[in-house]
Design an enzyme around this catalytic site. Sequence first.
Site, PDB file in Angstrom:
ATOM      1  N   ASP A 118       0.853  -1.192   0.000  1.00  0.00           N
ATOM      2  CA  ASP A 118       0.000   0.000   0.000  1.00  0.00           C
ATOM      3  C   ASP A 118       0.890   1.245   0.000  1.00  0.00           C
ATOM      4  O   ASP A 118       1.796   1.354   0.824  1.00  0.00           O
ATOM      5  CB  ASP A 118      -0.903  -0.003   1.241  1.00  0.00           C
ATOM      6  N   THR A 191       2.135 -11.222  -9.258  1.00  0.00           N
ATOM      7  CA  THR A 191       1.169 -11.155  -8.158  1.00  0.00           C
ATOM      8  C   THR A 191      -0.200 -10.786  -8.763  1.00  0.00           C
ATOM      9  O   THR A 191      -0.285 -10.430  -9.946  1.00  0.00           O
ATOM     10  CB  THR A 191       1.576 -10.081  -7.127  1.00  0.00           C
ATOM     11  N   GLU A 192      -1.241 -10.804  -7.943  1.00  0.00           N
ATOM     12  CA  GLU A 192      -2.564 -10.391  -8.444  1.00  0.00           C
ATOM     13  C   GLU A 192      -2.528  -8.942  -8.936  1.00  0.00           C
ATOM     14  O   GLU A 192      -3.021  -8.618 -10.015  1.00  0.00           O
ATOM     15  CB  GLU A 192      -3.636 -10.476  -7.342  1.00  0.00           C
TER      16      GLU A 192
HETATM   17  N1  SAM Z   1       1.002  -8.480  -2.576  1.00  0.00           N
HETATM   18  C1  SAM Z   1      -0.322  -8.601  -3.147  1.00  0.00           C
HETATM   19  C2  SAM Z   1      -0.283  -8.353  -4.623  1.00  0.00           C
HETATM   20  O1  SAM Z   1       0.730  -7.837  -5.114  1.00  0.00           O
HETATM   21  O2  SAM Z   1      -1.254  -8.719  -5.310  1.00  0.00           O
HETATM   22  C3  SAM Z   1      -1.329  -7.662  -2.426  1.00  0.00           C
HETATM   23  C4  SAM Z   1      -1.079  -6.191  -2.608  1.00  0.00           C
HETATM   24  S1  SAM Z   1      -2.229  -5.183  -1.666  1.00  0.00           S
HETATM   25  C5  SAM Z   1      -2.106  -3.623  -2.395  1.00  0.00           C
HETATM   26  C6  SAM Z   1      -1.352  -4.936  -0.136  1.00  0.00           C
HETATM   27  C7  SAM Z   1      -1.693  -5.967   0.923  1.00  0.00           C
HETATM   28  O3  SAM Z   1      -0.857  -5.747   2.051  1.00  0.00           O
HETATM   29  C8  SAM Z   1      -3.134  -5.870   1.425  1.00  0.00           C
HETATM   30  O4  SAM Z   1      -3.765  -7.134   1.300  1.00  0.00           O
HETATM   31  C9  SAM Z   1      -2.981  -5.448   2.884  1.00  0.00           C
HETATM   32  O5  SAM Z   1      -3.987  -5.987   3.730  1.00  0.00           O
HETATM   33  C10 SAM Z   1      -1.600  -5.991   3.228  1.00  0.00           C
HETATM   34  N2  SAM Z   1      -0.944  -5.282   4.341  1.00  0.00           N
HETATM   35  C11 SAM Z   1      -0.808  -3.936   4.465  1.00  0.00           C
HETATM   36  N3  SAM Z   1      -0.187  -3.637   5.617  1.00  0.00           N
HETATM   37  C12 SAM Z   1       0.062  -4.811   6.243  1.00  0.00           C
HETATM   38  C13 SAM Z   1       0.680  -5.158   7.464  1.00  0.00           C
HETATM   39  N4  SAM Z   1       1.146  -4.216   8.308  1.00  0.00           N
HETATM   40  N5  SAM Z   1       0.787  -6.458   7.791  1.00  0.00           N
HETATM   41  C14 SAM Z   1       0.319  -7.424   6.956  1.00  0.00           C
HETATM   42  N6  SAM Z   1      -0.277  -7.157   5.777  1.00  0.00           N
HETATM   43  C15 SAM Z   1      -0.405  -5.868   5.419  1.00  0.00           C
END
Ligand code: SAM
Length: 213
Positions: A118, A191-192
């Site tokens: 994020d 990744t997705e």
């Molecule tokens: N890595 C995947 C992809 O590339 O398709 C998901 C990307 S998505 C934008 C970011 C993910 O990071 C979200 O599912 C969010 O819940 C997770 N995330 C954000 N901060 C986090 C944290 N402190 N601990 C664990 N997961 C976290």
Amino acid sequence: MRLRNKPWAKDMLRENDQYVIQDPELQKGKWNEVFGNNNPIHIEVGTGKGKFITGMAKANPSINYIGVELQDSVIVGALERILEDPSPNVKLLNQNAEELTTFFEQGEISRVYLNFSDPWPKNRHEKRRLTYKTYLDRYKELLIKNGEIHFKTDNQGLFEYSLKSFSEYGLLLKFVSLDLHNSDFEGNIMTEYEEKFSAKGQRIYRSEVQYRS
Ligand code: SAM
């Protein structure tokens, strides 16, 4: 990540505790026992629905993988992938990465993957970015000596911020691509988010950095 309410997710995660490790702090220092071998362990922080981590596990059977994801309604997608096509070398943690050092002993992890983290573009949210210095401290506390962070994103602002953060921290830049899909990098597992953004024509940035100790 768009969240759909999945009230059944928590129960499903709990019922599949051979893949979704419950109370991971109890495994601190014992992850090789969890996997039943001494292979290196790589973690992905913010693993989402697990396309990357499950693909990496299939492609590299002699490495163990752990996907860490905060949202139960998202990580349940990763669990579904694993249940459809199991691999012995992948586990999941439904946990906040802020707590990583309570789950892993120094030197237990060989590599950290950050994929499409994020961006938190507002300055006042800088501390939430997974490449902020407090996160770099956390990764250092669990990595082996000279451990690495491999990072991909479509977000130019987050990429530039992260390169600066890595550099200010004293990490060694080992690889950088400003257009991964038009580079000669081999073995990329998408990744997705990567699939979604690259289909829209957005370029993908990638870097590998290494701790100096
Ligand atoms: N890595 C995947 C992809 O590339 O398709 C998901 C990307 S998505 C934008 C970011 C993910 O990071 C979200 O599912 C969010 O819940 C997770 N995330 C954000 N901060 C986090 C944290 N402190 N601990 C664990 N997961 C976290």
